[in-house]
Each structure stands twice: as C-alpha cells, then as structure tokens.
Design a protein around this motif. Structure first.
Motif, PDB file in Angstrom:
ATOM      1  N   ASP A   1       0.815  -1.216   0.000  1.00 60.27           N
ATOM      2  CA  ASP A   1       0.000   0.000   0.000  1.00 60.27           C
ATOM      3  C   ASP A   1       0.849   1.267   0.000  1.00 60.27           C
ATOM      4  O   ASP A   1       0.370   2.348   0.285  1.00 60.27           O
ATOM      5  N   GLN A   2       2.133   1.131  -0.343  1.00 58.21           N
ATOM      6  CA  GLN A   2       3.018   2.289  -0.371  1.00 58.21           C
ATOM      7  C   GLN A   2       3.584   2.479  -1.767  1.00 58.21           C
ATOM      8  O   GLN A   2       4.031   1.514  -2.395  1.00 58.21           O
ATOM      9  N   PRO A   3       3.569   3.703  -2.295  1.00 59.80           N
ATOM     10  CA  PRO A   3       4.198   3.933  -3.600  1.00 59.80           C
ATOM     11  C   PRO A   3       5.705   3.830  -3.482  1.00 59.80           C
ATOM     12  O   PRO A   3       6.279   3.983  -2.404  1.00 59.80           O
TER      13      PRO A   3
ATOM     14  N   VAL B   1      10.418   6.910  -9.043  1.00 57.07           N
ATOM     15  CA  VAL B   1       9.862   5.573  -9.240  1.00 57.07           C
ATOM     16  C   VAL B   1      10.631   4.839 -10.337  1.00 57.07           C
ATOM     17  O   VAL B   1      10.992   3.667 -10.192  1.00 57.07           O
TER      18      VAL B   1
ATOM     19  N   GLY C   1       1.930  -2.463  -7.847  1.00 57.64           N
ATOM     20  CA  GLY C   1       1.715  -1.111  -8.341  1.00 57.64           C
ATOM     21  C   GLY C   1       0.325  -0.871  -8.890  1.00 57.64           C
ATOM     22  O   GLY C   1       0.007   0.257  -9.289  1.00 57.64           O
TER      23      GLY C   1
ATOM     24  N   ASP D   1      -1.697   2.496  -8.737  1.00 55.68           N
ATOM     25  CA  ASP D   1      -0.790   3.613  -8.515  1.00 55.68           C
ATOM     26  C   ASP D   1      -0.730   4.461  -9.785  1.00 55.68           C
ATOM     27  O   ASP D   1      -0.471   3.927 -10.872  1.00 55.68           O
TER      28      ASP D   1
ATOM     29  N   TRP E   1       2.263   3.859 -12.010  1.00 60.33           N
ATOM     30  CA  TRP E   1       2.554   2.468 -12.354  1.00 60.33           C
ATOM     31  C   TRP E   1       3.302   2.368 -13.681  1.00 60.33           C
ATOM     32  O   TRP E   1       4.183   1.536 -13.850  1.00 60.33           O
TER      33      TRP E   1
ATOM     34  N   GLN F   1       6.908   2.777 -13.187  1.00 61.81           N
ATOM     35  CA  GLN F   1       7.490   1.587 -12.571  1.00 61.81           C
ATOM     36  C   GLN F   1       7.721   0.507 -13.627  1.00 61.81           C
ATOM     37  O   GLN F   1       8.795  -0.109 -13.669  1.00 61.81           O
TER      38      GLN F   1
END
Length: 324
Positions: free
Chosen positions: A112-114, A122, A242, A245, A248, A251
């Motif tokens: 639950d964390q970016p 990122v 992700g 997010d 994402w 990422q």
C-alpha cells in the motif's frame, strides 16, 4: 502458534548451529516463523522455522543450495549457514529449520506504499530492481542449480486444475460474472503462455517487502516460493503491487529498462508482461482464500485486481502505458 512455543522451538532448532550467546529475537510469526540470532561464533543469522506441508526438507535444501551458489557469484541474497554437522537444515517439532546470513536493511516498501514521490524517482528505483532481477537470472543460467526439487511456476502450476496457490476461479466471494471472466481469462492465458520463451530458476515472490535496501544496494530475501518458472513471472511479481498507482507506468518502464541493462528482453517478450501480471494477480486471489478471514478486505481487493487485469488481458490492452 504462541510466541512462547515458537521460542522453545527456536532454541531447540539452534542446537544444529551450536546455539547462541543470547536468546534469539522473534521477528515474525507468519507462514514461516523467523528469528534474529547471534551464533556463539559471532555470526549474525536469521533462523527460519519452515511451515509444514509446503516444501519438504529436500525442497528447502534445494532452495538453500541455490542461494549458496548465488551468493558465491556475488548476488545480494541471504547466504545459508551450515550447521556444525555440515548440514543445511535442522529441525524442531514438525518444522524444518534453516539459518541464513542476516542482511541489514529495510524493505523498499509494502503493497500500500508507492515506490517514490514522483515518476523520476519511481523509474530509478524500478530500474535498480529490474537490473537485480536480471542479475539473478544471469547467475542462475551461469550455474544452474542441480536437483532443484521445487514446485514449478509453469502452465500447470499457474493455471492447471490444481495451481500452486489454489483454484482462483473458485474464490467463494466471486460473483457469477466474475467467475465466468476468470475462467475465460484462464483459458486464454494458457494459450498465450506458449509464446513465453525464457524459463528457468526464479525467485517467484519479488514483492516489495522481499527486496531490501542496504548500504550496498538492493538485496533479495525470502526464497520460500522459488522454483523453475517463467522469468517474466519474476518481473510481473515485482510489478503487481503497483496496481492502482498513478505512477505504475513509470514503474513498468523502469523495471523493463533496468532488466534490459543486464539481460536481453525482446520486444515480443516484454509485450507479454501484462499477461504475467494478470497471472500473478490470479495466483494471489487463490492464495488469500486460505490465508485470511472471509471478511478480510484483501479478499475483495485481490478479486477486483484479478478481474481488472483479466479484462485487460482479454482485451489486449496493457494496464499501464510503456514502451517495449
């Protein structure tokens, strides 16, 4: 299991490694029970009491031999510590025990964390992780593990009648529409798997909590699920958290770029990454059924993620936008 019982089992298991100067410290009680300990000879270790019924002693020792070989090649993975009898494992009660080198560092995040505050950060973090995964695969190809008696993350292990983590399409909380969607996606995924070419030893659980940021760079821990499998599954597992997010895409792009900096990944293979992210989401939806209470919010969250990614797979649309 109570902490008191776990501590008693740990102290029994540690006889294999000559015991400790001070009592071990409980780190967590989950499927495996993990302790931090300092052996009498000064070595700093993690003691694991492995869950019964998942991997037998042969499978656990196969994992440890692989990690031993990876560490010898300079990979940042926990190095197994052999017992005073030269064996890789000991035991206590109904659990096989193992000791590995303690790695100082903290996980790069949780579900639950970016990964970072902006797209550039990122991308950079994901690029470092992609490079580490490529190094893992390169090292495994350079010295393939022998007698790798582990569950396989192949077509049967992911989509067969009895997948490793459960029949996700029969999750009790699925609506009829969702169940039909996952069955359709499962059938299509089996056909698409034939296009994946790179198969070999994989970690199979490169979630953020299993990647440590250390003073020397990133390190991989918790090889409990490792086995023969599609290499894209490692990349997909690193990506699946992700979902949802807004960064994402950064990422995904960073992960692919980092991987390609150390190992070849053709465009047609990178294009299969959305399929493998869906496969990981399907596996997680099966896994959560027996690991959490029926009213745990993760039950519904994992179903929703699996269904959204299944629809993307059926439509041929990536859940993010990135260049392959």
């Amino acid at each position: 299991m109570s902490e008191r019982k776990a501590m008693a089992m740990a102290q029994t298991a540690l006889f294999t490694w000559g015991q400790t100067a001070t009592p071990p410290r409980l780190v967590n009680i989950r499927e495996n029970i993990v302790f931090e300990a300092h052996l009498k000879d000064g070595r700093h270790v993690a003691l694991r009491l492995h869950r019964p019924g998942y991997q037998g002693r042969a499978g656990i020792e196969a994992e440890l031999r692989w990690c031993e070989a990876l560490s010898a090649q300079g990979l940042a993975v926990p190095r197994p510590i052999r017992g005073i009898n030269g064996r890789l494992t000991g035991g206590a009660g109904n659990r096989v025990a193992s000791c590995v080198q303690w790695l100082d560092g903290g996980p790069i995040g949780s579900g639950d964390q970016p990964l970072g505050p902006d797209a550039a950060q990122v991308h950079m973090q994901a690029e470092a992780l992609g490079a580490l995964i490529a190094q893992l695969h390169n090292a495994s190809d350079a010295a393939p593990p022998k007698d790798f008696a582990r569950h396989a993350w192949d077509g049967e292990g992911l989509l067969g009648d009895h997948p490793q983590w459960g029949r996700f399409w029969e999750h009790p909380a699925l609506s009829p529409t969702q169940a039909t969607l996952l069955q359709k996606a499962r059938a299509q995924a089996r056909d698409q798997l034939a296009a994946a070419l790179d198969f070999g030893p994989i970690h199979a659980d490169i979630l953020r909590e299993n990647v440590l940021a250390t003073h020397h760079g990133l390190a991989l821990i918790d090889f409990d699920d490792c086995g023969p499998g599609y290499r894209l599954y490692d990349l997909a597992t690193a990506l699946v958290q992700g979902w949802g997010d807004p960064l994402w895409a950064a990422q995904a792009e960073g992960l692919v770029a980092g991987y390609r900096s150390r190992r070849a990944l053709a465009d047609d293979q990178a294009g299969l990454l959305p399929l493998f992210v869906a496969l990981r989401a399907f596996a997680s939806a099966g896994w959560i059924v027996s690991r959490a209470a029926g009213d745990d919010p993760r039950q519904i969250a994992y179903i929703e993620r699996a269904c959204v990614l299944a629809q993307h797979m059926l439509d041929g649309t990536p859940p993010w936008q990135y260049k392959v």
